[in-house]
Design a protein around this motif. Structure first.
Motif, PDB file in Angstrom:
ATOM      1  N   THR A 122      22.533 -12.346 -37.767  1.00 56.74           N
ATOM      2  CA  THR A 122      23.679 -11.834 -37.012  1.00 56.74           C
ATOM      3  C   THR A 122      24.908 -11.622 -37.874  1.00 56.74           C
ATOM      4  O   THR A 122      25.541 -10.559 -37.838  1.00 56.74           O
ATOM      5  CB  THR A 122      24.021 -12.799 -35.865  1.00 56.74           C
ATOM      6  OG1 THR A 122      22.870 -12.968 -35.027  1.00 56.74           O
ATOM      7  CG2 THR A 122      25.189 -12.271 -35.040  1.00 56.74           C
ATOM      8  N   ASN A 172      18.963 -17.021 -36.990  1.00 61.94           N
ATOM      9  CA  ASN A 172      19.881 -16.323 -36.092  1.00 61.94           C
ATOM     10  C   ASN A 172      21.214 -16.014 -36.760  1.00 61.94           C
ATOM     11  O   ASN A 172      21.675 -14.866 -36.760  1.00 61.94           O
ATOM     12  CB  ASN A 172      20.099 -17.146 -34.830  1.00 61.94           C
ATOM     13  CG  ASN A 172      21.090 -16.479 -33.892  1.00 61.94           C
ATOM     14  OD1 ASN A 172      20.954 -15.308 -33.541  1.00 61.94           O
ATOM     15  ND2 ASN A 172      22.115 -17.215 -33.489  1.00 61.94           N
ATOM     16  N   SER A 221      19.031  -6.113 -36.152  1.00 64.16           N
ATOM     17  CA  SER A 221      18.871  -5.949 -34.711  1.00 64.16           C
ATOM     18  C   SER A 221      17.415  -5.636 -34.393  1.00 64.16           C
ATOM     19  O   SER A 221      16.623  -5.277 -35.283  1.00 64.16           O
ATOM     20  CB  SER A 221      19.774  -4.829 -34.181  1.00 64.16           C
ATOM     21  OG  SER A 221      19.429  -3.590 -34.780  1.00 64.16           O
ATOM     22  N   GLY A 222      17.043  -5.792 -33.119  1.00 61.94           N
ATOM     23  CA  GLY A 222      15.728  -5.399 -32.641  1.00 61.94           C
ATOM     24  C   GLY A 222      14.576  -6.089 -33.351  1.00 61.94           C
ATOM     25  O   GLY A 222      14.611  -7.289 -33.632  1.00 61.94           O
ATOM     26  N   ARG A 258      23.367  -8.406 -40.310  1.00 61.30           N
ATOM     27  CA  ARG A 258      23.609  -7.438 -39.226  1.00 61.30           C
ATOM     28  C   ARG A 258      22.311  -6.773 -38.780  1.00 61.30           C
ATOM     29  O   ARG A 258      22.247  -5.564 -38.551  1.00 61.30           O
ATOM     30  CB  ARG A 258      24.620  -6.365 -39.655  1.00 61.30           C
ATOM     31  CG  ARG A 258      25.893  -6.911 -40.284  1.00 61.30           C
ATOM     32  CD  ARG A 258      26.726  -7.684 -39.289  1.00 61.30           C
ATOM     33  NE  ARG A 258      27.985  -8.147 -39.895  1.00 61.30           N
ATOM     34  CZ  ARG A 258      28.894  -8.905 -39.293  1.00 61.30           C
ATOM     35  NH1 ARG A 258      28.691  -9.275 -38.048  1.00 61.30           N
ATOM     36  NH2 ARG A 258      29.988  -9.264 -39.908  1.00 61.30           N
ATOM     37  N   THR A 280      15.183  -8.213 -36.499  1.00 63.94           N
ATOM     38  CA  THR A 280      15.662  -9.570 -36.251  1.00 63.94           C
ATOM     39  C   THR A 280      14.501 -10.492 -35.904  1.00 63.94           C
ATOM     40  O   THR A 280      14.397 -11.609 -36.430  1.00 63.94           O
ATOM     41  CB  THR A 280      16.686  -9.585 -35.106  1.00 63.94           C
ATOM     42  OG1 THR A 280      17.798  -8.772 -35.463  1.00 63.94           O
ATOM     43  CG2 THR A 280      17.166 -10.991 -34.823  1.00 63.94           C
TER      44      THR A 280
END
Length: 262
Positions: free
Chosen positions: A171, A167, A177-178, A175, A181
């Motif tokens: 994050t 995580n 996402s979706g 960076r 990740t």
């Protein structure tokens, strides 16, 4: 997990006497022979001593994002009769997060180096019970050791830890996402704290969390603590910040004394 134990090769670079407590600046050979810089803190007197392996947090540009974070605490514990080892950690401190399976390999390599630190402590004739104390990423590694080395770890303190390794990497480093990740975080499942807290084999754990904490939301810490098997203690520190505070330190020292001394 059993393994043949040997005391690692240690090189001493200097020693400071803090009113009878010896703080040794050392390098020891890691799992692949690589040098690990650390402080070895030794109490005055002879006889059997408990020991603590301290694992620091990740806070770029802060000098306490290193073996320095717990040094004063280790000296204070040494005055109560404990040995301490404080290694510099490398992933993600000085090894880049790249976003693929190599990151999992780096976590495993860091854990292997820390297991050598346990070797250094547990092969010393004067060392009895051993605790691991970790903050932030250091706390996540502490929970990993409490699972893989529960035959050698008598207690563990986890301070402001995330439930998964991936995580924070996804994050704050990558960076993502979706779906990217989800796929990336799945790589870390075998080493994630949330999967290991129920596999400690009875090793007592103290969770210390700030409330609120930008990096560890309420839902994350509640899930992690709820899945942890007993014995466990869970303490919140209002407005202490991710670094935690003196109240948390006092609680931690008292908890360690209760689980290591005697």
């Amino acid at each position: 997990m059993s393994r043949s134990l040997e005391s690692p090769t240690v090189t001493e670079h200097g020693v400071e006497d803090r009113d009878g407590v010896l703080v040794r600046d050392i390098t020891y050979a890691g799992s692949a022979g690589e040098p690990v810089r650390a402080f070895l803190v030794e109490p005055a007197g002879t006889g059997r001593h408990p020991a603590v392996l301290y694992l620091h947090w990740f806070e770029p540009r802060n000098p306490t994002s290193s073996r320095l974070e717990f040094l004063d605490e280790a000296v204070a514990r040494a005055r109560q009769g404990a040995v301490a080892l404080l290694p510099d950690l490398t992933f993600p401190w000085s090894v880049d997060v790249v976003g693929d399976r190599r990151d999992v390999e780096h976590v495993l390599a860091q854990a292997a180096r820390l297991r050598v630190g346990l070797d250094l402590l547990t092969t010393r004739a004067e060392v009895g019970k051993v605790a691991v104390v970790g903050h932030d990423y250091g706390g996540m590694y502490a929970l990993l050791l409490a699972s893989t080395d529960r035959d050698r770890v008598s207690a563990v303190v986890a301070m402001n830890v995330d439930a998964t390794f991936g995580n924070w990497f996804a994050t704050f480093f990558l960076r993502l996402s979706g779906d990217a990740t989800i796929a990336y975080e799945k790589l870390f499942e075998p080493v994630d704290p949330i999967r290991l807290v129920a596999a400690r084999g009875g090793v007592p754990v103290l969770f210390q969390f700030a409330e609120p904490d930008f990096y560890v939301p309420d839902s994350t810490r509640r899930a992690l603590v709820s899945l942890a098997e007993q014995p466990k203690d869970y303490r919140l520190y209002p407005d202490a910040g991710h670094q935690l505070d003196d109240t948390a330190r006092a609680d931690r020292e008292a908890w360690l004394a209760a689980h290591l001394d005697g």
